[in-house]
Design a protein around this motif. Structure first.
Motif, PDB file in Angstrom:
ATOM      1  N   ASP A  45      -7.196   7.919  -0.708  1.00 35.16           N
ATOM      2  CA  ASP A  45      -6.929   6.760  -1.555  1.00 35.16           C
ATOM      3  C   ASP A  45      -7.514   5.529  -0.859  1.00 35.16           C
ATOM      4  O   ASP A  45      -7.160   5.260   0.302  1.00 35.16           O
ATOM      5  CB  ASP A  45      -5.408   6.617  -1.744  1.00 35.16           C
ATOM      6  CG  ASP A  45      -5.062   5.632  -2.843  1.00 35.16           C
ATOM      7  OD1 ASP A  45      -5.719   4.573  -2.928  1.00 35.16           O
ATOM      8  OD2 ASP A  45      -4.123   5.916  -3.610  1.00 35.16           O
TER       9      ASP A  45
ATOM     10  N   ARG B  59      -6.793   2.636  -1.130  1.00 35.17           N
ATOM     11  CA  ARG B  59      -5.760   1.649  -0.775  1.00 35.17           C
ATOM     12  C   ARG B  59      -5.158   1.955   0.591  1.00 35.17           C
ATOM     13  O   ARG B  59      -4.467   1.131   1.173  1.00 35.17           O
ATOM     14  CB  ARG B  59      -4.659   1.629  -1.846  1.00 35.17           C
ATOM     15  CG  ARG B  59      -5.152   1.027  -3.149  1.00 35.17           C
ATOM     16  CD  ARG B  59      -4.186   1.286  -4.274  1.00 35.17           C
ATOM     17  NE  ARG B  59      -4.120   2.702  -4.629  1.00 35.17           N
ATOM     18  CZ  ARG B  59      -3.378   3.187  -5.593  1.00 35.17           C
ATOM     19  NH1 ARG B  59      -2.611   2.401  -6.313  1.00 35.17           N
ATOM     20  NH2 ARG B  59      -3.391   4.479  -5.866  1.00 35.17           N
ATOM     21  N   ASP B  60      -5.400   3.174   1.085  1.00 35.51           N
ATOM     22  CA  ASP B  60      -4.861   3.595   2.379  1.00 35.51           C
ATOM     23  C   ASP B  60      -5.937   3.284   3.438  1.00 35.51           C
ATOM     24  O   ASP B  60      -6.815   4.105   3.727  1.00 35.51           O
ATOM     25  CB  ASP B  60      -4.541   5.095   2.301  1.00 35.51           C
ATOM     26  CG  ASP B  60      -4.028   5.652   3.609  1.00 35.51           C
ATOM     27  OD1 ASP B  60      -4.062   4.936   4.637  1.00 35.51           O
ATOM     28  OD2 ASP B  60      -3.602   6.819   3.607  1.00 35.51           O
ATOM     29  N   TYR B  61      -5.848   2.079   4.034  1.00 38.22           N
ATOM     30  CA  TYR B  61      -6.933   1.624   4.906  1.00 38.22           C
ATOM     31  C   TYR B  61      -7.126   2.544   6.109  1.00 38.22           C
ATOM     32  O   TYR B  61      -8.265   2.865   6.480  1.00 38.22           O
ATOM     33  CB  TYR B  61      -6.727   0.166   5.374  1.00 38.22           C
ATOM     34  CG  TYR B  61      -7.870  -0.247   6.273  1.00 38.22           C
ATOM     35  CD1 TYR B  61      -9.135  -0.478   5.732  1.00 38.22           C
ATOM     36  CD2 TYR B  61      -7.709  -0.340   7.645  1.00 38.22           C
ATOM     37  CE1 TYR B  61     -10.217  -0.796   6.534  1.00 38.22           C
ATOM     38  CE2 TYR B  61      -8.796  -0.660   8.462  1.00 38.22           C
ATOM     39  CZ  TYR B  61     -10.039  -0.885   7.903  1.00 38.22           C
ATOM     40  OH  TYR B  61     -11.115  -1.191   8.706  1.00 38.22           O
TER      41      TYR B  61
ATOM     42  N   GLU C 141      -1.705  -1.924 -10.410  1.00 29.79           N
ATOM     43  CA  GLU C 141      -2.497  -0.849  -9.802  1.00 29.79           C
ATOM     44  C   GLU C 141      -4.000  -1.148  -9.950  1.00 29.79           C
ATOM     45  O   GLU C 141      -4.797  -0.922  -9.025  1.00 29.79           O
ATOM     46  CB  GLU C 141      -2.156   0.486 -10.465  1.00 29.79           C
ATOM     47  CG  GLU C 141      -2.884   1.628  -9.800  1.00 29.79           C
ATOM     48  CD  GLU C 141      -2.572   2.985 -10.411  1.00 29.79           C
ATOM     49  OE1 GLU C 141      -1.495   3.141 -11.018  1.00 29.79           O
ATOM     50  OE2 GLU C 141      -3.426   3.878 -10.266  1.00 29.79           O
TER      51      GLU C 141
ATOM     52  N   ASP D 127      -4.921  -3.705  -7.468  1.00 26.21           N
ATOM     53  CA  ASP D 127      -4.798  -3.123  -6.139  1.00 26.21           C
ATOM     54  C   ASP D 127      -6.015  -2.264  -5.792  1.00 26.21           C
ATOM     55  O   ASP D 127      -6.647  -2.424  -4.739  1.00 26.21           O
ATOM     56  CB  ASP D 127      -3.522  -2.259  -6.142  1.00 26.21           C
ATOM     57  CG  ASP D 127      -2.881  -2.204  -4.791  1.00 26.21           C
ATOM     58  OD1 ASP D 127      -3.334  -2.944  -3.900  1.00 26.21           O
ATOM     59  OD2 ASP D 127      -1.932  -1.409  -4.625  1.00 26.21           O
ATOM     60  N   VAL D 128      -6.361  -1.356  -6.713  1.00 28.93           N
ATOM     61  CA  VAL D 128      -7.468  -0.431  -6.442  1.00 28.93           C
ATOM     62  C   VAL D 128      -8.805  -1.186  -6.460  1.00 28.93           C
ATOM     63  O   VAL D 128      -9.625  -1.047  -5.552  1.00 28.93           O
ATOM     64  CB  VAL D 128      -7.508   0.710  -7.492  1.00 28.93           C
ATOM     65  CG1 VAL D 128      -8.738   1.589  -7.286  1.00 28.93           C
ATOM     66  CG2 VAL D 128      -6.231   1.541  -7.441  1.00 28.93           C
TER      67      VAL D 128
ATOM     68  N   GLN E 298      -8.208  -5.015  -3.822  1.00 28.02           N
ATOM     69  CA  GLN E 298      -7.861  -4.706  -2.426  1.00 28.02           C
ATOM     70  C   GLN E 298      -8.626  -3.463  -1.952  1.00 28.02           C
ATOM     71  O   GLN E 298      -9.076  -3.402  -0.807  1.00 28.02           O
ATOM     72  CB  GLN E 298      -6.342  -4.485  -2.291  1.00 28.02           C
ATOM     73  CG  GLN E 298      -5.878  -4.237  -0.853  1.00 28.02           C
ATOM     74  CD  GLN E 298      -6.225  -5.402   0.073  1.00 28.02           C
ATOM     75  OE1 GLN E 298      -5.913  -6.544  -0.219  1.00 28.02           O
ATOM     76  NE2 GLN E 298      -6.879  -5.106   1.199  1.00 28.02           N
ATOM     77  N   GLY E 299      -8.781  -2.477  -2.845  1.00 22.71           N
ATOM     78  CA  GLY E 299      -9.534  -1.256  -2.486  1.00 22.71           C
ATOM     79  C   GLY E 299     -10.953  -1.614  -2.066  1.00 22.71           C
ATOM     80  O   GLY E 299     -11.477  -1.083  -1.084  1.00 22.71           O
TER      81      GLY E 299
ATOM     82  N   ASN F 232     -10.927  -3.076   1.302  1.00 23.49           N
ATOM     83  CA  ASN F 232     -10.770  -2.029   2.328  1.00 23.49           C
ATOM     84  C   ASN F 232     -12.098  -1.326   2.622  1.00 23.49           C
ATOM     85  O   ASN F 232     -12.431  -1.062   3.779  1.00 23.49           O
ATOM     86  CB  ASN F 232      -9.740  -0.988   1.865  1.00 23.49           C
ATOM     87  CG  ASN F 232      -8.319  -1.529   1.893  1.00 23.49           C
ATOM     88  OD1 ASN F 232      -8.061  -2.600   2.442  1.00 23.49           O
ATOM     89  ND2 ASN F 232      -7.387  -0.797   1.301  1.00 23.49           N
TER      90      ASN F 232
END
Ligand SMILES: NC(=O)c1ccc[n+]([C@@H]2O[C@H](COP(=O)([O-])OP(=O)(O)OC[C@H]3O[C@@H](n4cnc5c(N)ncnc54)[C@H](O)[C@@H]3O)[C@@H](O)[C@H]2O)c1
Length: 354
Positions: A66, A68-70, A103, A106-107, A110-111, A114
């Motif tokens: 994912d 979003r999971d840096y 979401e 976020d994706v 922020q995604g 990342n």
């Protein structure tokens, strides 16, 4: 400029969103030319889906991560040590963005930050191409096509999230070009992508195909809306040409945003595309959905003069040919005439020879 095959053969390329529609086609083209691909994406969420049907996991290295999971993302970058990054991963659906705005931001926003940060922290990465959309422009319902310098905006959450991602990308470029002058950053803004193997929800051609397979009527929402309809291969060729440019001696010319839209001046409405599709696949009942519709842009066209001038980009098929090829892909797939991967390879070859 070198050909895509010469420029990218043997290159280590990290593709985000390889489990999606565009990512699967890009993975097939890249593996055909001998690039070393690592794909990063979520597990596919439709049945069927091109990633599984074309067995992309057997073709490229693949990790379900994912964005979003840096830390998981950064670990993948540091293990794989890519030279190039093609960033496709996104929540790409306008109507879903109304249901899931947080979401989507976020994706997409922020995604993207990342992915840029992981690229910046990984010294092997020399270039990153971020895929946004034609919907990043503030929509004025103009007749003329948008050019790269036009104001960004975005009313629905999807468009706004992609526009916001562009601000993040521009900030990375402006803020870190001194400390990482060797890291080139480009953006591609494409139009509505069509082609075989898309089974996403709430998209025109997948909805039509589902209706044809199930026999249920298809609801049409915006028959008058015009969009830049493009074959997925027009975009994939544009993305790979841009990546090739980013590793060329002229890299700086490519490190900027580019529109990738159709060259035709004829505009095709949703209704006109449905008519073209109905000529190829018969017996789908169309019904107009009335009342309480979510806002979507009416007119939207792109001016791609810059991409054509800088790297000679030009879609090879007319809109009519795009729809014909797309219908053929699905017809052959459902008739079991060839595997999804074979159908994609056949169309990539025929695209290159057009
Ligand atoms: N399809 C179009 O008409 C169109 C038009 C313009 C731009 N785009 C852009 O092109 C790109 C690809 O679109 P597509 O139509 O192939 O989409 P798709 O939905 O088929 O694929 C999206 C990909 O992103 C991945 N993804 C989503 N959320 C993720 C997350 N949190 N972490 C990791 N991966 C995640 C999915 O797993 C999938 O691999 C997107 O950036 C989209 O915004 C698409």
């Amino acid at each position: 400029m070198q050909s895509i095959a010469t420029a990218l053969q043997g290159k280590r390329i990290l593709v985000t969103g390889h489990t999606g529609f565009t990512g699967s086609w890009a993975s097939i083209w890249l593996s055909q030319i001998g690039a070393a691909v690592m794909g990063v994406g979520l597990k596919p969420n439709t049945e069927p889906n091109l990633f599984d049907e074309a067995k992309i996991g057997d073709l490229v290295e693949s990790k379900f991560v994912d964005i979003r999971d840096y830390s998981a993302l950064a670990e993948t970058f540091s293990d794989f040590k890519p030279e190039l990054v093609l960033h496709l991963a996104a929540q790409p659906l306008v109507r879903l963005s109304y249901r899931e705005p947080r979401e989507t931001f976020d994706v997409n926003c922020q995604g993207t930050a990342n992915v840029l940060e992981a690229a910046r922290q990984t010294s092997s990465v020399k270039a990153i191409l971020c895929i946004t959309t034609d919907k990043v422009y503030k929509n004025n319902e103009w007749d003329r096509g948008y050019v790269e310098e036009d104001e960004l905006g975005g009313r629905d959450p999807y468009s706004a999230s992609k526009s916001a991602a562009e601000i993040v990308i521009a900030s990375y470029k402006a803020s870190f070009s001194d400390s990482r002058p060797d890291l080139k950053i480009a953006v591609a803004r494409g139009g509505n992508i069509v082609g075989g193997g898309d089974w996403s929800e709430d998209r025109l051609i997948p909805d039509f195909i589902r209706a044809s397979v199930s026999g249920a009527p298809m609801k049409i929402r915006y028959p008058q809306a015009t969009r830049p309809w493009q074959h997925v291969l027009a975009l994939v060729e544009g993305y790979l040409t841009l990546l090739s440019g980013l590793v060329s001696p002229d890299a700086d010319k490519f490190a900027r945003p580019f529109n990738l839209g159709p060259m035709e001046t004829t505009e095709y409405s949703v209704g006109a595309v449905l008519e073209l599709l109905s000529n190829q696949i018969e017996d789908v009942d169309l019904i107009l959905e009335e009342g309480n519709q979510l806002h979507e842009a009416g007119k939207l066209a792109l001016d791609s003069t810059l991409a054509s001038e800088i790297f000679g980009w030009k879609p090879r098929w007319s809109t009519e040919e795009v729809i014909r090829q797309t219908a053929c892909w699905y017809k052959s797939f459902y008739a079991g005439q060839a595997s999804a991967r074979e159908l994609c390879i056949e169309q990539i070859d025929s695209w290159k020879n057009s």
